[in-house]
Design an enzyme around this catalytic site. Sequence first.
Site, PDB file in Angstrom:
ATOM      1  N   GLY A  46       0.837  -1.196   0.000  1.00 41.29           N
ATOM      2  CA  GLY A  46       0.000   0.000   0.000  1.00 41.29           C
ATOM      3  C   GLY A  46       0.872   1.246   0.000  1.00 41.29           C
ATOM      4  O   GLY A  46       2.002   1.212   0.503  1.00 41.29           O
ATOM      5  N   GLN A  51       3.686   9.788   0.322  1.00 43.74           N
ATOM      6  CA  GLN A  51       4.934   9.027   0.444  1.00 43.74           C
ATOM      7  C   GLN A  51       5.849   9.196  -0.770  1.00 43.74           C
ATOM      8  O   GLN A  51       7.010   8.806  -0.717  1.00 43.74           O
ATOM      9  CB  GLN A  51       4.632   7.543   0.697  1.00 43.74           C
ATOM     10  CG  GLN A  51       4.017   7.304   2.080  1.00 43.74           C
ATOM     11  CD  GLN A  51       3.698   5.843   2.296  1.00 43.74           C
ATOM     12  OE1 GLN A  51       2.655   5.370   1.883  1.00 43.74           O
ATOM     13  NE2 GLN A  51       4.602   5.121   2.933  1.00 43.74           N
ATOM     14  N   CYS A  94       5.976  -0.041   7.311  1.00 41.53           N
ATOM     15  CA  CYS A  94       5.657   1.104   6.454  1.00 41.53           C
ATOM     16  C   CYS A  94       6.857   1.384   5.559  1.00 41.53           C
ATOM     17  O   CYS A  94       7.985   1.394   6.048  1.00 41.53           O
ATOM     18  CB  CYS A  94       5.349   2.324   7.325  1.00 41.53           C
ATOM     19  SG  CYS A  94       4.945   3.800   6.374  1.00 41.53           S
ATOM     20  N   LEU A  95       6.599   1.616   4.268  1.00 36.21           N
ATOM     21  CA  LEU A  95       7.713   1.890   3.348  1.00 36.21           C
ATOM     22  C   LEU A  95       8.461   3.167   3.725  1.00 36.21           C
ATOM     23  O   LEU A  95       9.605   3.344   3.347  1.00 36.21           O
ATOM     24  CB  LEU A  95       7.198   1.991   1.909  1.00 36.21           C
ATOM     25  CG  LEU A  95       6.656   0.689   1.300  1.00 36.21           C
ATOM     26  CD1 LEU A  95       6.139   0.943  -0.108  1.00 36.21           C
ATOM     27  CD2 LEU A  95       7.717  -0.402   1.299  1.00 36.21           C
ATOM     28  N   HIS A 136      -4.270   2.048   7.714  1.00 32.61           N
ATOM     29  CA  HIS A 136      -2.880   2.532   7.744  1.00 32.61           C
ATOM     30  C   HIS A 136      -2.676   3.645   6.700  1.00 32.61           C
ATOM     31  O   HIS A 136      -2.082   4.686   6.997  1.00 32.61           O
ATOM     32  CB  HIS A 136      -1.948   1.339   7.467  1.00 32.61           C
ATOM     33  CG  HIS A 136      -0.492   1.664   7.356  1.00 32.61           C
ATOM     34  ND1 HIS A 136       0.455   1.110   8.186  1.00 32.61           N
ATOM     35  CD2 HIS A 136       0.197   2.465   6.514  1.00 32.61           C
ATOM     36  CE1 HIS A 136       1.650   1.585   7.865  1.00 32.61           C
ATOM     37  NE2 HIS A 136       1.524   2.399   6.847  1.00 32.61           N
ATOM     38  N   GLU A 137      -3.217   3.419   5.491  1.00 38.62           N
ATOM     39  CA  GLU A 137      -3.007   4.395   4.411  1.00 38.62           C
ATOM     40  C   GLU A 137      -3.833   5.661   4.624  1.00 38.62           C
ATOM     41  O   GLU A 137      -3.357   6.764   4.346  1.00 38.62           O
ATOM     42  CB  GLU A 137      -3.330   3.775   3.045  1.00 38.62           C
ATOM     43  CG  GLU A 137      -2.517   2.540   2.673  1.00 38.62           C
ATOM     44  CD  GLU A 137      -1.014   2.708   2.798  1.00 38.62           C
ATOM     45  OE1 GLU A 137      -0.520   3.845   2.730  1.00 38.62           O
ATOM     46  OE2 GLU A 137      -0.330   1.700   2.998  1.00 38.62           O
ATOM     47  N   HIS A 140      -2.066   7.959   6.781  1.00 39.79           N
ATOM     48  CA  HIS A 140      -1.031   8.754   6.090  1.00 39.79           C
ATOM     49  C   HIS A 140      -1.612  10.074   5.559  1.00 39.79           C
ATOM     50  O   HIS A 140      -0.948  11.101   5.570  1.00 39.79           O
ATOM     51  CB  HIS A 140      -0.462   7.985   4.897  1.00 39.79           C
ATOM     52  CG  HIS A 140       0.689   7.080   5.243  1.00 39.79           C
ATOM     53  ND1 HIS A 140       1.860   7.549   5.785  1.00 39.79           N
ATOM     54  CD2 HIS A 140       0.847   5.740   5.107  1.00 39.79           C
ATOM     55  CE1 HIS A 140       2.692   6.520   5.972  1.00 39.79           C
ATOM     56  NE2 HIS A 140       2.103   5.418   5.577  1.00 39.79           N
TER      57      HIS A 140
HETATM   58 NI    NI Z   1       2.863   3.449   5.590  1.00 40.98          NI
END
Ligand code: NI
Length: 175
Positions: A46, A51, A94-95, A136-137, A140
């Site tokens: 995701g 990001q 998380c990336l 989670h997204e 963000h």
């Molecule tokens: Ni993340």
Amino acid sequence: MTIKPLIIFPNPLLREVSKPVAVFDDRIVWLASDMLESMYHASGIGLAAIQIGKPLRLLVIDLADKDKPKKPQIFINPEIVWTSDERNVYQEGCLSIPNYYADVERPKKMRLTYFERDGEKQEIEAEGLLAVCLQHEVDHLNGILFIDHISRLKRDMVIRKFRKRARDMEECVAI
Ligand code: NI
């Protein structure tokens, strides 16, 4: 499609509240393509637009197994409209916070409204990994990270580690 560099914690951009997508034009399609490409490149499931540095309320998700055909999903202006009282714990990463994982408790089920690329409004109910990933997204988009949901002690450790990492990387560039 272009692979974009990912914004890494503690970059303050990750704390920005993203703005709704106002115009559903080709730029959104291109941005979503870049997001998917960047997400696949980093082996993520995701990604939120912030990001890759774009503060827009746009998410991409692909929960297909690695050896199966890709199943990209795009969510424009997603909004959580209901969450269950029942909660669930999942190990999240998380990336933007690479190589750190922690158990996070969230509502087990949720309902989400969003817009498709043609501007059509949709509503879905999700549970399991999709519910975790969407929550989670969407976090963000509001400048919230999964480490905000863990204990203060653990969070402080992660913050220290990533501040040091950022300092070390700056020194590398200086040399
Ligand atoms: Ni993340």
